[in-house]
Design a protein around this motif. Structure first.
Motif, PDB file in Angstrom:
ATOM      1  N   MET A  21      -3.683  -2.629  -6.413  1.00  0.00           N
ATOM      2  CA  MET A  21      -4.039  -3.585  -5.373  1.00  0.00           C
ATOM      3  C   MET A  21      -3.531  -4.986  -5.711  1.00  0.00           C
ATOM      4  O   MET A  21      -2.957  -5.679  -4.865  1.00  0.00           O
ATOM      5  N   SER A  40      -3.336  -6.756   3.990  1.00  0.00           N
ATOM      6  CA  SER A  40      -2.909  -5.408   4.391  1.00  0.00           C
ATOM      7  C   SER A  40      -2.353  -4.640   3.203  1.00  0.00           C
ATOM      8  O   SER A  40      -2.617  -3.447   3.029  1.00  0.00           O
ATOM      9  N   TYR A  43      -5.246  -3.460   0.926  1.00  0.00           N
ATOM     10  CA  TYR A  43      -5.972  -2.296   1.426  1.00  0.00           C
ATOM     11  C   TYR A  43      -5.102  -1.038   1.414  1.00  0.00           C
ATOM     12  O   TYR A  43      -5.595   0.068   1.155  1.00  0.00           O
ATOM     13  N   LEU A  46      -5.177   0.227  -2.075  1.00  0.00           N
ATOM     14  CA  LEU A  46      -6.495   0.793  -2.357  1.00  0.00           C
ATOM     15  C   LEU A  46      -6.597   2.238  -1.892  1.00  0.00           C
ATOM     16  O   LEU A  46      -6.981   3.128  -2.661  1.00  0.00           O
ATOM     17  N   TYR A  53     -13.653   2.360   0.144  1.00  0.00           N
ATOM     18  CA  TYR A  53     -14.021   0.976   0.434  1.00  0.00           C
ATOM     19  C   TYR A  53     -14.906   0.425  -0.687  1.00  0.00           C
ATOM     20  O   TYR A  53     -15.846   1.067  -1.137  1.00  0.00           O
TER      21      TYR A  53
END
Length: 297
Positions: A21, A40, A43, A46, A53
């Motif tokens: 990340m 963006s 995520y 991730l 999350y």
């Protein structure tokens, strides 16, 4: 607070996700980069690396909102000479491993290297102090002693880290009041404890720097679980990376990904781009949507 071997395995997986990340965020950052593109990329990395999350939103903010400690990105572009604050955590089976870095957009001021060296030495001193039987306050004092030696005795924080592990929104520290590495804490450290260790030097009047990593207390010291580079980070922008791929730097992240797949399958990506996060693993750039695996120089 003490994690079992199985829990630590989840935390180590989360640390690898955190590294991806962070490298993805730094790769996108530069003058004119849209902060939404930075988020963006965070995520995408991730979820592409198998995370879920996190308990707390990734923190992506620049100079204007630098002191908003839990603030995050806004709908605006990074400007030359901005500071970019990045703090985030991967999450695997609800276990977290946060890390943080500070990037200089365009170029860094003359004071940056010196304060970065102090920041890095301070977090190393704190890490060297972590071991079973040590008190949390001892870790804070080891961190702050480094600042004192550098002429920053006036600068203080309420802690230099806190315990992390299993967590749900809105926290990656397990909920409630975090167990902090505070100057007045007599909490005794034990093997298997996991901390988000922080060296925070922002608005010191002598320069700005920020480093944080997830560490685990071992029987004879500690292991640093997050591995993102700690070097002083200067981000010239997407222009260099786009030009290396023969693309228009004005097209943004989406254009960069689409054209790389369409026109550069099998192309060789310069090593400089790889070390700044375009390639999160050796021969893959999935974290930025370039899913065809480009070879490194």
């Amino acid at each position: 607070v003490v994690q079992s071997p199985l829990e630590l395995a989840c935390t180590r997986e989360a640390a690898a996700v955190s590294d991806a990340m962070m490298q993805a965020a730094i790769a996108v950052a530069g003058p004119g980069a849209f902060k939404g593109d930075v988020m963006s990329a965070v995520y995408h990395a991730l979820f592409a690396r198998g995370g879920t999350y996190p308990g707390f939103v990734p923190l992506v903010r620049s100079t204007r909102t630098l002191e908003h400690e839990h603030g995050t990105w806004e709908d605006e572009r990074l400007a030359r000479r901005d500071l970019l604050f990045l703090e985030m955590s991967g999450c695997v089976r609800r276990y977290h491993a946060p890390l943080g870095r500070l990037a200089f957009i365009g170029r860094a001021p003359k004071t940056a290297q010196r304060v970065h060296e102090v920041c890095r030495e301070a977090i190393d001193r704190a890490a060297e102090t972590l071991r079973p039987g040590v008190r949390a306050g001892d870790v804070y004092r080891a961190w702050h002693r480094c600042l004192e030696e550098a002429g920053l005795s006036f600068y203080r924080r309420h802690h230099c880290g806190y315990a992390v592990g299993i967590g749900f929104p809105p926290s990656w520290s397990g909920g409630g009041v975090p167990l902090g590495l505070r100057e007045d804490s007599d909490m005794e450290l034990r093997a298997g404890m996991v901390f988000h260790l922080m060296s925070w030097l922002l608005r010191t009047g002598r320069g700005d720097s920020f480093l944080s990593d997830t560490v685990v207390v071992t029987e004879d010291g500690c292991d640093v679980l997050t591995r993102a580079p700690r070097s002083l980070e200067r981000r010239p922008g997407l222009h260099l990376q786009a030009e290396q791929l023969g693309m228009d730097p004005g097209e943004g992240l989406a254009g960069l990904g689409v054209k790389a797949i369409a026109a550069h399958q099998g192309a060789r990506i310069p090593q400089e781009a790889a070390t700044h996060g375009l390639v999160v693993e050796q021969v893959r750039v999935e974290s930025l949507g370039l899913a065809h695996g480009l070879d490194l120089c």
